[in-house]
Scaffold this active site. Structure first.
Site: not given
Lengths: 265, 265
Positions: B52, B54, B115, B202
């Site tokens: 999910r 952001d 990622y 992040r």
């Protein structure tokens, strides 16, 4: 007294009416000159570019020169960062600035233009690259396109591959490189010449695509060339896939080692 | 009777309020389910996703599954091209579709998320990549960042690197890969784990950036980890640089050779 500065420029052409100033729509040149004018405190700062890109065409290494009043005592860093400051939030960015002689001209001193054309060759439309590639669903034969491309190299009358509105006095151009390269889902066209006719790259790509999808045989590319008639060639490939990649000069003015401009970073 | 379809998705997160449906703003999930519903002729088509993402986070290989009524007799090609048709002109694209068993779940069957985080490390702001990279002007020390990154590998309590709002029941995660790679003007972070805590990638990138600009020594990354306190770590890196690159499953369901789905191109 005038100070001439060469600038290397990146832009996303999607939202602009091409390089050249005009009455309808915002151009890259207009935004560049406006930002330069703001940096100078209100002087008019004229610019000359190496390649007047069309509406929607991008650049990762466009080159222009700007004439500033010498009294402003600008530095390379001030030019780069100052213009970038006034360009915000436009999709235009000055990558480097270098002071040049008044005899140097971004357009006439250029000895080679390098373009990249990008096809996204897959069934699904682009999400990340929307507006920055030509989406072709049908799988193209890259080997055939590359073979056909090689028959266009050298000095030729490129009448068949230039826009009917092209204003160049001669249709003769020397094509130095036209490589067609497969890279995962992308097909990249690396194109180099001293100069190009109007729409020449996009018309060559549009024709090679017809060959890549087996509408036309490999030989057709050079037959079109010999026919000297724009109506023979394929449709003009969309602007979205075209990038002005670099402009070469006798002296590589943006190479920090040549000019000792390491201070500008 | 229900037919479950797994889809691989690319999106530019810039204009969306993240993956998950919500009351404020348009989400990727909402647009996907709306398009799937249109394709089905008005049924409600629920979806479950592997990650999910952001607001502002992109994907080049997100995976979700969609449950369609079996009576529709859909094909992989119809799912892909049909949903893409109804998604236009959104920056969301279905790259592939594969029918899966009802026991298969895009979220719970996933064994690894991969990622990519992208920093544009140069003085000039991005023109072409605006909204799709983190622009850092000061030159970062990639070797130091990579060395610090390696101290985070393995199974740890990642409390310091997770959002205070993170709702995962356990702060334990096993980080399998965190490579920091220089590529021209870009710094790429390749990050892999079975799963991640909220903002974990992040927050790790934000901390490594502090090390790359010499605010902190290499050792700080693991000291922060051991401190188990979010306030110790660096700021959260911007969403714009983050891409969900791929989701791995025991069986590589999107590999055409495994499933014989060569017809869908």
């Amino acid at each position: 007294m005038i100070q001439r500065w060469a600038v290397k420029i990146e832009y996303d052409g999607k939202d602009y009416n091409g390089w050249q100033k005009q009455n309808n729509g915002i151009s890259i040149q207009q935004r560049l000159e406006e930002a330069a004018s703001q940096l100078s405190g209100g002087f008019q700062i004229p610019s000359i570019t190496a390649g007047r890109t069309d509406t929607g065409v991008h650049a990762i290494g466009q080159v222009a020169h700007l004439d500033f009043p010498a009294e402003l005592s600008l530095s390379a860093k001030k030019i780069r960062d100052g213009i970038n400051y006034y360009l915000q939030p436009d999709a235009i960015s000055i990558l480097a600035a270098v002071q040049v002689d008044l005899s140097w001209n971004a357009r006439f001193s250029a000895i080679r233009r390098r373009y990249l054309y990008k096809i996204l060759n897959r069934p699904s439309p682009p999400a990340i690259e929307a507006g920055r590639a030509w989406h072709v669903k049908k799988t193209l034969d890259v080997d055939k396109m590359h073979a056909a491309a090689q028959t266009l190299l050298g000095k030729h009358d490129f009448t068949s591959y230039r826009a009917t509105a092209c204003q160049a006095s001669s249709p003769l151009r020397t094509l130095d490189r036209l490589d067609v390269i497969k890279q995962h889902d992308h097909i990249l066209f690396e194109v180099e010449a001293r100069s190009f006719l109007h729409h020449q790259v996009r018309n060559m790509v549009g024709t090679l695509k017809m060959i890549g999808e087996d509408h036309w045989p490999i030989e057709k590319a050079s037959l079109i060339l010999k026919g000297k008639d724009r109506r023979l060639a394929g449709p003009t490939a969309p602007a979205a896939g075209l990038y002005l990649k670099a402009v070469d000069y006798k002296l590589d003015i943006f190479d920090p080692e040549i000019l000792g401009i390491s201070d500008i970073n």
